[in-house]
Design a protein around this motif. Structure first.
Motif, PDB file in Angstrom:
ATOM      1  N   ALA A  70       1.112   6.467   5.970  1.00  0.00           N
ATOM      2  CA  ALA A  70       1.290   4.896   5.890  1.00  0.00           C
ATOM      3  C   ALA A  70       1.065   4.132   7.316  1.00  0.00           C
ATOM      4  O   ALA A  70       1.465   4.482   8.341  1.00  0.00           O
ATOM      5  N   ASN A  76      -9.088   0.407   2.421  1.00  0.00           N
ATOM      6  CA  ASN A  76      -7.739   0.263   1.850  1.00  0.00           C
ATOM      7  C   ASN A  76      -6.598   0.865   2.824  1.00  0.00           C
ATOM      8  O   ASN A  76      -7.157   2.014   2.940  1.00  0.00           O
ATOM      9  N   ALA A 130      -2.835   2.446   2.779  1.00  0.00           N
ATOM     10  CA  ALA A 130      -1.575   2.413   2.151  1.00  0.00           C
ATOM     11  C   ALA A 130      -0.551   2.003   3.092  1.00  0.00           C
ATOM     12  O   ALA A 130      -0.335   2.192   4.395  1.00  0.00           O
ATOM     13  N   ASN A 141       1.745   6.642  -0.822  1.00  0.00           N
ATOM     14  CA  ASN A 141       0.427   6.199  -1.356  1.00  0.00           C
ATOM     15  C   ASN A 141      -0.043   5.585  -2.693  1.00  0.00           C
ATOM     16  O   ASN A 141      -0.975   5.811  -3.372  1.00  0.00           O
ATOM     17  N   LEU A 150      -1.176   2.729  -3.932  1.00  0.00           N
ATOM     18  CA  LEU A 150      -2.053   1.674  -3.802  1.00  0.00           C
ATOM     19  C   LEU A 150      -2.068   0.772  -4.959  1.00  0.00           C
ATOM     20  O   LEU A 150      -2.549  -0.302  -4.624  1.00  0.00           O
ATOM     21  N   LYS A 207      -1.026  -2.574  -0.941  1.00  0.00           N
ATOM     22  CA  LYS A 207      -1.857  -1.839  -0.072  1.00  0.00           C
ATOM     23  C   LYS A 207      -2.446  -3.251   1.073  1.00  0.00           C
ATOM     24  O   LYS A 207      -2.165  -4.384   0.719  1.00  0.00           O
ATOM     25  N   LYS A 260      -5.592  -4.686   2.302  1.00  0.00           N
ATOM     26  CA  LYS A 260      -6.797  -4.758   1.637  1.00  0.00           C
ATOM     27  C   LYS A 260      -7.947  -4.863   2.682  1.00  0.00           C
ATOM     28  O   LYS A 260      -7.645  -5.380   4.152  1.00  0.00           O
TER      29      LYS A 260
END
Length: 677
Positions: free
Chosen positions: A568, A598, A600, A605, A607, A611, A613
């Motif tokens: 992430a 996107n 994470a 994860n 999303l 998230k 963007k």
């Protein structure tokens, strides 16, 4: 500290007084032929240094960047110099003069604030502390001519034991950019002032330069003001084949910490901060003095370098959960030897560095948690050879041995650790023709934990843990090319894959405080693509200049709890580009910086919960230079006033509307003027 400041300013003004002495010595002898014309000499010296550095990196079998810094108009932060470079991920945290997140190939990206994972150098001498930590905001890019970047573990410096590589900031001397005044102003109360004076004489082997600067920024967000003062000085002696140079640097940086925002805050009011920020006033003050010296002997086939450095760093950091008052005292020395023969280039190096760290930690609100004394020490030795198999093929073979020590002691607990490891690397470079360079390498790295990782104040429990962490180990494979397609079009590509064991993973609480750091129990994999293209389209009047870069990051867990998930907090795609029209000293055109994927914010994860963007930032730059004396510029950033997350925290898990995002700046205007004399 007051005595230290007084001594520092005495040294500064002493160096300032050297410049007119050079000019006086020339005038008193009435030898006009010895007077140096600044613009002509600067161009000649800069070209020579650029060519030397180009030759160095051409013999490295890996991805590299060589940046001419003054091609970028605005130079207030490291982000201005590096944001459009392939393979470099540099993310703003608070949008001002604070420390940006700097990462290459995912190295150190989990640390927060980011303080490890790459090696920073000034003129070939390390800026990192002996435990591997660094303060990226201690660098003033206005005093830098070139930035030479060696991406990945196939780097050249002994102290580089990380996955990311190294950045060498090659600074001005008294023989380069002598005298300069610079003023910059922009949105959100941004101001920058610099005065640089330097000089030398043909009749004396000494040159000197000093630069003083002051920067201020009110901040885009609430509670995000910052201020920086710097002094950079150098004194050089050049005689025949010998050069000795001393640098004295001082930096005083202060900035407020607005902290992370929730996705709702990011969308509705990106300037706002959490109530805990208003209540507990987190901020940071870093002050550093550094003295360095390097001697170089160029004896034909033999090249010898001997360098040493000493620094004191005082870092007072107040977070919503605790205070940390940290003092670093670092010293080190290195020796490099190179022998060039017709077919083989031999190299050997030795280095040692040592840091004493004293860390007083209190709860916020105040409550004593303890003093922690750290000792970091490293001994490095390496041997290598560059073997010219033919006129077009170079084979590099290097092996480095490292002894690393990380000890921490307090009244409550203690931890003593030492590590011994070898990190070999093999590289191959092939020139099928004079316009094409192909390369491949296999390299290993091992990075022991820094004190920022070992000493962990756990916010919810109001205590301090000493974490026993294994070094992060990696084996990396890389191939790439540098190609001139035509006289006006060139492109560079690097593809890499790194298999990592014991990667450091960091987790945070809802206020952004670090609550845990650990070695991931399974392997992880970092792989990606680094691509750039540069082109010139000549016109009947003027030229069009094109530049585009693409950095692709595919970092995943390869087993364990998060098997096959993305690590992430790392943007998977970063694309930047610009088109400029150039006519004589005028250059202007649009820019774009695009994160199309996107991202994470948790290792699971999820999303669908939270998230980062995609976003695209549009800008416009204009630059005009008159007769190498006057330079003015205009920068428009984020013209559409896009609301976006410039960077983010990463957690093992996530809940809806966690505070994980650092909003990027809104639409801003920056102007500047430079006068050289």
């Amino acid at each position: 500290m007051l005595i230290l400041k007084k001594s520092l300013w005495f040294i500064s003004f002493s160096l300032l007084s050297i410049t007119p002495l050079f000019n006086y010595s020339q005038a008193s002898e009435n030898k006009l032929e010895h007077i140096i014309v600044t613009g002509q000499k600067e161009e000649h010296t800069s070209n020579r240094i650029y060519n030397i550095e180009s030759e160095k990196i051409s013999n490295i079998a890996g991805g590299t960047n060589l940046i001419t810094v003054n091609h970028e108009s605005r130079l207030l932060t490291l982000n201005d110099a590096l944001k459009n470079q392939p393979g470099i991920v540099i993310q703003s945290l608070f949008g001002g003069l604070d420390q940006p997140r700097l990462s290459i190939r995912g190295s150190g990206v989990q640390s927060a604030p980011l303080s490890r994972g790459v090696l920073l150098l000034q003129d070939g001498l390390p800026l990192n502390e002996a435990d591997g930590s660094f303060h990226s905001s201690m660098i003033d890019v206005r005093d830098v001519q070139f930035i030479s970047i060696r991406r990945g573990a196939n780097s050249t410096q002994l102290q580089s034991n990380n996955l990311g590589g190294e950045l060498d900031f090659i600074t001005y001397t008294g023989r380069d950019n002598q005298n300069q005044l610079r003023y910059e102003q922009g949105s959100f109360g941004r101001q920058g002032l610099q005065m640089a004076l330097g000089g030398y004489s043909d009749d004396h082997p000494i040159d000197a330069r000093i630069s003083l600067s002051y920067d201020h920024y009110d901040g885009y967000r609430e509670h995000s003001a910052s201020q920086r003062k710097t002094m950079r000085s150098t004194l050089g002696y050049i005689s025949g084949n010998f050069e000795n140079r001393t640098w004295i640097n001082w930096t005083d940086l202060r900035f407020d910490v607005p902290g992370p925002a929730t996705s709702q805050m990011l969308a509705n009011d990106p300037k706002s901060v959490l109530p805990a920020i208003q209540k507990k006033d987190p901020h940071r003050n870093v002050e550093q003095i550094r003295i360095m010296n390097k001697s170089t002997w160029d004896l034909g086939a033999h090249d010898i370098q001997l360098g040493w450095w000493y620094s004191q760093t005082h870092d007072n950091f107040k977070t919503p959960s605790h205070y940390q008052f940290v003092n670093y005292y670092t010293k080190g020395a290195q020796f490099n030897y190179k022998l060039e023969t017709q077919h083989i280039s031999y190299r050997a190096a030795l280095a040692w560095d040592h840091s004493i760290m004293k860390d007083d930690i209190e709860k916020n609100p105040k409550g004593w948690l303890g003093r922690y004394d750290g000792r970091a020490e490293n001994i490095y030795a390496s041997l290598g050879a560059g073997i010219h198999i033919s006129n077009s093929v170079l084979f590099n073979l290097d092996i480095k041995g490292t002894y690393a020590k990380r000890d921490v002691f307090s009244d409550h607990n203690s931890l003593a650790q030492s590590f011994n490891f070898l990190t070999p690397k093999v590289g191959l470079i092939w020139y099928p023709n004079y316009k094409t360079r192909l390369f491949a390498n296999v390299s290993m790295s091992q990075e022991p934990a820094s004190f920022n990782d070992i000493i962990n104040p756990k916010a919810p429990l109001n205590k301090v843990n000493l974490l026993k962490l294994s070094p992060q180990k990696a084996t990396s494979f890389e191939i790439g090319s540098d190609i001139e397609l035509t006289d006006n079009i060139s492109l560079s590509t690097a593809l890499y894959r790194s298999f990592i064991k014991d990667e450091y993973i960091t987790s945070h609480d809802q206020n952004g405080n670090i609550v845990d750091i650990y070695n991931y129990p399974a392997k992880t994999r970092h792989q990606g693509v680094e691509f750039t293209i540069n082109a010139i389209q000549p016109l009947r009047v003027g030229d069009f200049l094109y530049r585009a870069t693409w950095t692709y990051n595919d970092f995943r867990f390869m087993g364990g709890e998060y098997n096959r998930k993305y690590i992430a907090g790392v943007p998977r795609n970063l694309i930047s580009g610009e088109i400029n029209y150039q006519l004589n000293g005028l250059r202007f055109g649009p820019t774009v910086y695009w994160s199309p994927t996107n991202v994470a914010v948790d290792h699971g994860n999820h999303l669908n919960l939270e998230k980062s963007k995609p976003y695209a930032l549009l800008g416009f730059n204009a630059h005009y230079q008159y007769d190498n004396i006057w330079l003015t510029y205009l920068n428009l950033d984020n013209i559409t006033n896009k609301r976006y997350a410039a960077s983010m925290l990463a957690n093992p898990s996530v809940n809806k509307n966690n505070a994980l995002f650092f909003p990027g700046n809104g639409f801003s205007v920056n102007v500047g003027v430079v006068y050289k004399f």
